[in-house]
Scaffold this motif. Sequence first.
Motif, PDB file in Angstrom:
ATOM      1  N   ARG A   1      43.213  46.927  41.437  1.00 69.62           N
ATOM      2  CA  ARG A   1      43.160  46.342  42.801  1.00 69.62           C
ATOM      3  C   ARG A   1      44.357  45.419  42.986  1.00 69.62           C
ATOM      4  O   ARG A   1      44.653  45.360  44.309  1.00 69.62           O
ATOM      5  CB  ARG A   1      41.913  45.609  42.952  1.00 69.62           C
ATOM      6  CG  ARG A   1      41.564  44.623  41.984  1.00 69.62           C
ATOM      7  CD  ARG A   1      40.416  43.535  42.344  1.00 69.62           C
ATOM      8  NE  ARG A   1      40.905  42.804  43.419  1.00 69.62           N
ATOM      9  CZ  ARG A   1      41.541  41.709  42.975  1.00 69.62           C
ATOM     10  NH1 ARG A   1      41.929  41.394  41.765  1.00 69.62           N
ATOM     11  NH2 ARG A   1      42.074  40.767  43.890  1.00 69.62           N
TER      12      ARG A   1
ATOM     13  N   ALA B   1      38.864  36.066  42.480  1.00 65.09           N
ATOM     14  CA  ALA B   1      38.066  37.248  43.177  1.00 65.09           C
ATOM     15  C   ALA B   1      37.694  38.073  42.370  1.00 65.09           C
ATOM     16  O   ALA B   1      36.651  38.960  42.468  1.00 65.09           O
ATOM     17  CB  ALA B   1      39.732  37.978  43.677  1.00 65.09           C
TER      18      ALA B   1
ATOM     19  N   LEU C   1      34.177  37.015  41.868  1.00 63.58           N
ATOM     20  CA  LEU C   1      33.180  37.171  43.179  1.00 63.58           C
ATOM     21  C   LEU C   1      32.923  38.866  43.386  1.00 63.58           C
ATOM     22  O   LEU C   1      32.305  39.122  44.265  1.00 63.58           O
ATOM     23  CB  LEU C   1      34.218  36.704  44.380  1.00 63.58           C
ATOM     24  CG  LEU C   1      34.400  35.181  44.397  1.00 63.58           C
ATOM     25  CD1 LEU C   1      35.340  34.790  45.517  1.00 63.58           C
ATOM     26  CD2 LEU C   1      32.972  34.552  44.649  1.00 63.58           C
TER      27      LEU C   1
ATOM     28  N   GLU D   1      36.355  38.671  50.493  1.00 66.68           N
ATOM     29  CA  GLU D   1      35.317  38.038  49.400  1.00 66.68           C
ATOM     30  C   GLU D   1      35.311  36.660  49.497  1.00 66.68           C
ATOM     31  O   GLU D   1      34.772  35.938  48.796  1.00 66.68           O
ATOM     32  CB  GLU D   1      35.592  38.356  48.003  1.00 66.68           C
ATOM     33  CG  GLU D   1      36.582  37.984  47.476  1.00 66.68           C
ATOM     34  CD  GLU D   1      38.136  38.870  47.873  1.00 66.68           C
ATOM     35  OE1 GLU D   1      38.269  39.844  48.459  1.00 66.68           O
ATOM     36  OE2 GLU D   1      39.187  38.476  47.186  1.00 66.68           O
ATOM     37  N   MET D   2      36.236  35.976  50.022  1.00 62.69           N
ATOM     38  CA  MET D   2      36.347  34.484  50.102  1.00 62.69           C
ATOM     39  C   MET D   2      35.903  34.009  51.312  1.00 62.69           C
ATOM     40  O   MET D   2      35.412  34.539  52.248  1.00 62.69           O
ATOM     41  CB  MET D   2      37.988  34.131  50.257  1.00 62.69           C
ATOM     42  CG  MET D   2      38.775  34.774  49.122  1.00 62.69           C
ATOM     43  SD  MET D   2      40.580  34.090  49.442  1.00 62.69           S
ATOM     44  CE  MET D   2      40.629  32.618  48.555  1.00 62.69           C
TER      45      MET D   2
ATOM     46  N   GLN E   1      44.852  31.715  40.413  1.00 63.43           N
ATOM     47  CA  GLN E   1      43.531  31.015  40.788  1.00 63.43           C
ATOM     48  C   GLN E   1      42.609  31.943  41.757  1.00 63.43           C
ATOM     49  O   GLN E   1      41.545  32.030  41.388  1.00 63.43           O
ATOM     50  CB  GLN E   1      43.633  29.697  41.251  1.00 63.43           C
ATOM     51  CG  GLN E   1      42.287  28.832  41.287  1.00 63.43           C
ATOM     52  CD  GLN E   1      42.507  27.497  41.908  1.00 63.43           C
ATOM     53  OE1 GLN E   1      43.899  27.239  42.594  1.00 63.43           O
ATOM     54  NE2 GLN E   1      41.788  26.656  41.881  1.00 63.43           N
ATOM     55  N   ARG E   2      43.319  32.414  42.856  1.00 58.07           N
ATOM     56  CA  ARG E   2      42.733  33.278  43.692  1.00 58.07           C
ATOM     57  C   ARG E   2      42.197  34.350  43.135  1.00 58.07           C
ATOM     58  O   ARG E   2      41.364  35.010  43.234  1.00 58.07           O
ATOM     59  CB  ARG E   2      43.710  33.403  45.164  1.00 58.07           C
ATOM     60  CG  ARG E   2      42.787  34.054  46.283  1.00 58.07           C
ATOM     61  CD  ARG E   2      43.542  34.966  47.034  1.00 58.07           C
ATOM     62  NE  ARG E   2      43.636  36.225  46.569  1.00 58.07           N
ATOM     63  CZ  ARG E   2      42.747  37.066  46.733  1.00 58.07           C
ATOM     64  NH1 ARG E   2      41.726  36.794  47.269  1.00 58.07           N
ATOM     65  NH2 ARG E   2      42.990  38.450  46.284  1.00 58.07           N
TER      66      ARG E   2
ATOM     67  N   PHE F   1      43.551  28.069  50.161  1.00 58.99           N
ATOM     68  CA  PHE F   1      44.377  28.828  49.458  1.00 58.99           C
ATOM     69  C   PHE F   1      45.436  29.074  50.310  1.00 58.99           C
ATOM     70  O   PHE F   1      46.869  28.930  49.785  1.00 58.99           O
ATOM     71  CB  PHE F   1      43.775  30.234  49.205  1.00 58.99           C
ATOM     72  CG  PHE F   1      44.554  31.332  48.788  1.00 58.99           C
ATOM     73  CD1 PHE F   1      45.248  31.355  47.658  1.00 58.99           C
ATOM     74  CD2 PHE F   1      45.075  32.177  49.805  1.00 58.99           C
ATOM     75  CE1 PHE F   1      46.133  32.070  47.238  1.00 58.99           C
ATOM     76  CE2 PHE F   1      45.868  33.269  49.551  1.00 58.99           C
ATOM     77  CZ  PHE F   1      46.602  33.299  48.027  1.00 58.99           C
TER      78      PHE F   1
END
Lengths: 314, 236
Positions: free
Chosen positions: B69, B14, B17, A88-89, B9-10, A97
């Motif tokens: 997830r 996610a 998104l 998704e990135m 943050q990631r 990252f």
Amino acid sequence: MIKVEHLAKRYADVYAVNDISFEVHQGEIVGLLGPNGAGKTTTMRILTCYMPATSGSANVAGYDVFRESINVRKQIGYLPENVPLYPEMRVREYLLFRAKLKKLPSRERKSKIDECIEKCSITEVQNQIIGTLSKGYRQRVGLADTLVHDPKILILDEPTIGLDPNQIRQVRQLIKELGAKHTILLSTHILPEVEMLCERVIIINKGKIVAMDTPTNLAIQLRAGNNLVLEVRGNGEKIKNALTNIKSVKKVVWQDKGEISNFTVEAEKGADVREDVFSNIVKNNGIIREMKQASITLEEIFHQITMREQEVTT
Amino acid sequence: MTSTGTIFQRELNAYFLSPIAYVVIAVFMVFSGYFFSVMLGLTQETTLRYSLAYTQFILSILTPVITMRLMAEENKTGTIEPLMTAPVTDFEVVFGKFLAAWALYNVMIAPTTFYIAFLAWVGNPDYGAIIASYIGLILMGGLFVSIGLLVSAVTKNQIVAAVIGIVALLILLVIGLASAGNEGWLYSTLKYIGTYDHWETFTKGIVDTRDVVYYVSFTALLLFIVVRIVESRRWR
């Protein structure tokens, strides 16, 4: 840079890696070669601190993989098999990252990421979502990730698997270029790749090292002798006798085709008889139409070694 | 700890998104809105106490959907490998993921603060009790998220992680409910383990240290176990 001693990894009762020892020196490109399930990935996972060894020790860039795992991980760039990425990135976002995770100081991040993107030729997809990329691009994004913190050592697990021939060439070219700056350990089961890229080959089979040398030396070692293949016009009988009398020649096979004869000359191990063969044929009024060294390919070596192992074990 | 922030943050990105965050928030709003209006109509009391009691069921179902997830996906796609070979500790990874899921949980319950405005418009609500309820709600979220994270860490399958997580949370809720009003060491133990009893104190407007300790220590214990599970790939 990498020093492995008596490394073993056991899953339940099966040894995936059994007592292997090897060294990779600074600036070398070393290929870990072996059939599927030989223990290549396991070895790499131990070296990258993903899993510990059952016994033995491994030292990467001066740090012990078990006791100083964080330090080891700072020094390596690891490309796992099949290149797992977050779909998704976006490419740039992913590299940012990873750069943060690898503790790259914030002021260096942008320039370093730009450099990696350019080096791996992914400029045109840098803002694309990873999930939409083709296999070749994914592979190169993975490579860019391994480079982003400028590690001393690159550990690449099957870097060209699943790519089309053009992409394979691009990735190999890239690895070759990287070899100038980094120490590289790569695994593969594609033999020409090793011949092309590596200065040294470690062949492993069933968790054990079966051979370790330069690709050319391996070929010499494995051949019983040097074989020359000749096509000669002239008196076959006479030439055959002359060739047999050369000192280091072990065996001459003569195939008579009338005016033209085919010879296979087998010399002793390590001996170069090409010039003697030439002068002896000329002395006997023969005309050499063709003379070539029957070079054994790595493929044959690989086959011979792994098959020999099997004969011993069964 | 710097990596915790990076992971946090990631993970939070996610969520937003993918459709997960939006679906979960929408579903939660539908149900909590329904319970709020129904309970308000029934009791005619300007309190969130009754409607929030029901939301606990919804949260038990939705929180595992948020957390499913977290680890399972990494295990399945193999991204765990580059993650764990980066110079980060297992704790940093686990804690970053925990904080991200907990943050999404708090974002999910945030729209319910609109009901407070509504209550203030129609009557005179007890703000102390409401604030206490939210403290309880947030603490309970931490516990729920850590349970979901634990389940996600032991499987590669997100659906399995969600289902087991939901069952575990409902059991935790039900053992507390079922033991209410019963005497004896067994019932009091179950009541203590169950979330309902502790949660109820908050909705009454009481922030009792015992309940805070229950949530915080239970969450910490679970996170500790998750770190051990993540670590276990090293000796399995």
